[in-house]
Motif scaffolding. Structure first.
Motif: not given
Length: 127
Positions: A32-44, A52-57
């Protein structure tokens, strides 16, 4: 253009960001790099960054309605022992979309993340 020493990024639109983070970090060796929940996260993983873009991103909202379903593109992950990875992931309850396909360059199999995005596990042929 992005500098060559930075991550190469792929955006996947996902239904559930937390489920996608759990899938990629729990089963495929991503961090996990960042996770400004619940709209988005990025993993490396290595030089690959999955956004990883959720519906609200904003990334998901920018997707045209006629292109909202998962596509035929896929993340390509090189593994040392494909049979071991298949056994490990099946043991964890994951299902594959295809059988193993072999060619002159190696062997591969496809699985999907919780939102239906494709992930290819690829074992290069012995040289």
């Amino acid at each position: 253009m992005t500098a060559t020493d930075e991550f190469a990024g792929i955006r996947y639109v996902v239904d559930d960001v937390a489920a996608a983070v759990d899938f990629y970090t729990g089963y495929l060796g991503f961090t996990l790099l960042t996770h400004p929940a619940p709209a988005f996260a990025d993993v490396v993983r290595g030089p690959l960054r999955l956004l990883l873009s959720g519906p609200a991103s904003s990334g998901a909202r920018a997707t045209p309605d006629d292109a909202a379903a998962p596509g035929r593109n896929r993340a390509h992950l090189v593994v040392d022992d494909l049979d071991h990875e298949i056994e490990r992931l099946r043991g964890a309850g994951l299902a594959f979309r295809t059988d193993v396909v072999a060619g002159p360059g190696g062997r591969q199999i496809l699985l999907t993340d919780p939102s239906g995005n494709l992930v290819e596990l690829f074992e290069p042929a012995a040289r």
